[in-house]
Design a protein around this motif. Structure first.
Motif, short mmCIF file in Angstrom:
data_model
loop_
_atom_site.label_atom_id
_atom_site.label_comp_id
_atom_site.label_asym_id
_atom_site.label_seq_id
_atom_site.Cartn_x
_atom_site.Cartn_y
_atom_site.Cartn_z
N GLU A 147 -18.59 -48.53 -63.80
CA GLU A 147 -17.89 -48.59 -62.50
C GLU A 147 -18.00 -47.28 -61.72
N VAL A 148 -19.12 -46.61 -61.84
CA VAL A 148 -19.45 -45.52 -60.91
C VAL A 148 -20.41 -46.14 -59.90
N MET A 149 -19.89 -46.52 -58.77
CA MET A 149 -20.61 -47.45 -57.91
C MET A 149 -21.64 -46.79 -57.00
N TYR A 150 -21.49 -45.52 -56.68
CA TYR A 150 -22.34 -44.90 -55.67
C TYR A 150 -23.02 -43.66 -56.22
N ARG A 151 -24.24 -43.43 -55.76
CA ARG A 151 -24.98 -42.25 -56.21
C ARG A 151 -24.26 -40.96 -55.78
N ARG A 152 -23.58 -40.99 -54.66
CA ARG A 152 -22.85 -39.79 -54.25
C ARG A 152 -21.76 -39.44 -55.25
N HIS A 153 -21.22 -40.45 -55.94
CA HIS A 153 -20.21 -40.18 -56.96
C HIS A 153 -20.83 -39.57 -58.22
N VAL A 154 -22.07 -39.93 -58.50
CA VAL A 154 -22.77 -39.28 -59.61
C VAL A 154 -22.96 -37.80 -59.31
N ARG A 155 -23.36 -37.50 -58.07
CA ARG A 155 -23.52 -36.09 -57.69
C ARG A 155 -22.19 -35.34 -57.78
N LEU A 156 -21.11 -36.00 -57.41
CA LEU A 156 -19.78 -35.38 -57.48
C LEU A 156 -19.43 -35.05 -58.93
N ILE A 157 -19.64 -35.99 -59.84
CA ILE A 157 -19.34 -35.76 -61.26
C ILE A 157 -20.19 -34.62 -61.81
N ARG A 158 -21.47 -34.63 -61.48
CA ARG A 158 -22.37 -33.63 -62.03
C ARG A 158 -22.06 -32.23 -61.52
N ARG A 159 -21.60 -32.13 -60.28
CA ARG A 159 -21.19 -30.81 -59.79
C ARG A 159 -20.00 -30.29 -60.57
N ALA A 160 -19.11 -31.20 -60.99
CA ALA A 160 -17.93 -30.79 -61.75
C ALA A 160 -18.24 -30.61 -63.23
N ALA A 161 -19.39 -31.11 -63.67
CA ALA A 161 -19.77 -31.05 -65.10
C ALA A 161 -21.19 -30.52 -65.23
N PRO A 162 -21.44 -29.26 -64.87
CA PRO A 162 -22.81 -28.73 -64.90
C PRO A 162 -23.41 -28.64 -66.29
N GLY A 163 -22.57 -28.74 -67.32
CA GLY A 163 -23.08 -28.69 -68.69
C GLY A 163 -23.94 -29.88 -69.05
N TYR A 164 -23.81 -30.97 -68.28
CA TYR A 164 -24.64 -32.15 -68.51
C TYR A 164 -25.86 -32.05 -67.59
N ARG A 165 -26.92 -31.53 -68.13
CA ARG A 165 -28.10 -31.24 -67.31
C ARG A 165 -28.93 -32.47 -67.01
N TYR A 166 -28.71 -33.54 -67.75
CA TYR A 166 -29.55 -34.73 -67.62
C TYR A 166 -28.69 -35.95 -67.29
N ALA A 167 -29.25 -36.83 -66.46
CA ALA A 167 -28.50 -38.03 -66.06
C ALA A 167 -29.45 -39.20 -65.91
N ALA A 168 -28.93 -40.40 -66.19
CA ALA A 168 -29.68 -41.63 -66.00
C ALA A 168 -28.83 -42.60 -65.19
N CYS A 169 -29.37 -43.08 -64.09
CA CYS A 169 -28.75 -44.13 -63.29
C CYS A 169 -29.84 -44.74 -62.42
N SER A 170 -29.65 -45.98 -62.02
CA SER A 170 -30.66 -46.71 -61.26
C SER A 170 -30.06 -47.18 -59.94
N GLY A 171 -30.90 -47.23 -58.91
CA GLY A 171 -30.44 -47.64 -57.59
C GLY A 171 -30.46 -46.49 -56.62
N THR A 172 -30.32 -46.79 -55.37
CA THR A 172 -30.33 -45.76 -54.32
C THR A 172 -28.91 -45.38 -53.97
N ALA A 173 -28.38 -45.87 -52.88
CA ALA A 173 -27.00 -45.55 -52.52
C ALA A 173 -26.02 -46.25 -53.45
N LEU A 174 -26.28 -47.54 -53.73
CA LEU A 174 -25.42 -48.33 -54.63
C LEU A 174 -26.10 -48.41 -55.99
N LEU A 175 -25.38 -48.02 -57.04
CA LEU A 175 -25.97 -47.98 -58.37
C LEU A 175 -26.04 -49.37 -58.99
#
Length: 255
Positions: A37-65
Motif C-alpha cells: 500500500e505504498v501507492m505512489y513513486r513520490r512516496h517511495v522517494r519520501l521513505i528513502r530520503r528518511a531511510a538513507p541506509g537502504y541503498r537499494y529499492a525495487a518497485c514497478s510503475g511510473t507515478a502509480l506503483l
C-alpha cells in the motif's frame, strides 16, 4: 538476515506517517523491508530520503506503483519483476491497485535470497470459507503465486511475505502453503496483525512470513511484531504508523 513486512496504509496522513516510518526503519537492523500500500513513486522517494541506509529499492510503475509494493534493501538487488494477479469480480475500488506479487533477488552476505512481496485482495465479507466469493478470488491469486514460486530456482531460499488477507488457520492459506512447499514462520501464533478497533475487536492474522529452503539446506526462522505503538510525527503529533503491525523475521541457513 532480518526482514520486515508491513502494510503501510494508503489513506490518512500518509506523508507524515511514511516519513516517520522511514526514520524508524533507518534506526532498525532490518536488512530487507517489504511494504504494501505504498501507492505512489513520490512516496517511495519520501521513505528513502528518511531511510538513507537502504541503498537499494525495487518497485514497478511510473507515478502509480504496480500493486503498491516496495522492497527496500541494505544489500544489492540483482533483479526484480512484478506479476499481476488475475482481475476478477466483483467490481471494487481495490482493482485500481492492480494487485500482484513482486519477486526480487537480494545478494546477501550469505548468498542470494529470493523475496516475494505480495498483497492479496481483501475479503469484504469477513468470511473466509472456501465458497465465499472473495475467498475464491484469493484462491485464484494464490494459484498464480504458487506457479510463480515454483519457477524460482530451487537452489535459492525463498521468503514469501506480505498482507495475504487470509487468516492463518484458513483452509485456503494452508492449502497454498502445502502446494507451494512453504512453511509458516509464525505457525500457531494467534495474535492479530491488524490493529483491533471497536468495529473489529478481534481481527485475525492477515500478514504472513512464509519460507522455502534451498534444495539440500534447512532454512529456519523466528518472527515477532513491531511498530505496534504510536510514534511522534514530524509536527509533534502522536499517531500509529499503520492499521497493521509490522512483522519482523530473522532467518538462518544450514546444510
Amino acid at each position: 538476515m532480518r526482514l520486515l513486512t508491513m502494510n503501510a496504509l494508503y489513506t490518512g496522513d500518509v506523508p507524515a506517517r511514511l516519513r516517520a516510518l522511514g526514520a524508524a526503519l533507518d534506526r532498525s537492523d532490518h536488512d530487507v523491508v517489504c511494504l504494501q500500500e505504498v501507492m505512489y513513486r513520490r512516496h517511495v522517494r519520501l521513505i528513502r530520503r528518511a531511510a538513507p541506509g537502504y541503498r537499494y529499492a525495487a518497485c514497478s510503475g511510473t507515478a502509480l506503483l504496480k500493486g503498491g509494493l516496495v522492497l527496500l534493501s541494505r544489500w544489492p538487488i540483482s533483479r526484480y519483476r512484478f506479476v499481476r494477479y488475475p482481475t476478477t469480480g466483483p467490481v471494487r475500488g481495490e482493482l485500481l491497485m492492480r494487485k500482484g506479487a513482486q519477486v526480487a533477488y537480494v545478494a546477501t552476505p550469505a548468498g542470494e535470497l529470493a523475496v516475494v512481496n505480495t498483497h492479496l485482495s481483501a475479503n469484504r465479507d469477513d468470511d473466509w470459507s472456501p465458497a465465499n466469493r472473495y475467498t475464491r478470488i484469493a484462491a485464484g491469486e494464490l494459484a498464480r503465486l504458487t506457479a510463480l514460486i515454483a519457477a524460482i530456482d530451487p537452489s535459492l531460499p525463498v521468503a514469501v511475505v506480505g498482507d495475504l488477507n487470509l487468516p492463518r488457520d484458513s483452509a485456503t492459506l494452508t492449502d497454498f502453503i502445502t502446494a507451494a512447499g512453504l512453511s509458516d514462520v509464525l505457525a500457531g501464533d494467534t495474535r492479530p496483525t491488524y490493529r483491533p478497533t471497536p468495529g473489529w475487536p478481534s481481527p485475525p492474522a492477515l500478514d504472513h512470513v512464509l519460507i522455502r529452503a534451498a534444495a539440500g539446506e534447512t532454512l529456519t526462522g523466528n518472527a515477532d511484531f513491531v511498530f505496534q505503538d504510536k510514534v511522534t510525527l514530524g509536527d509533534g503529533r502522536q499517531a500509529y504508523l499503520s492499521d497493521h503491525y509490522g512483522v519482523q523475521a530473522e532467518f538462518g541457513r544450514s546444510e
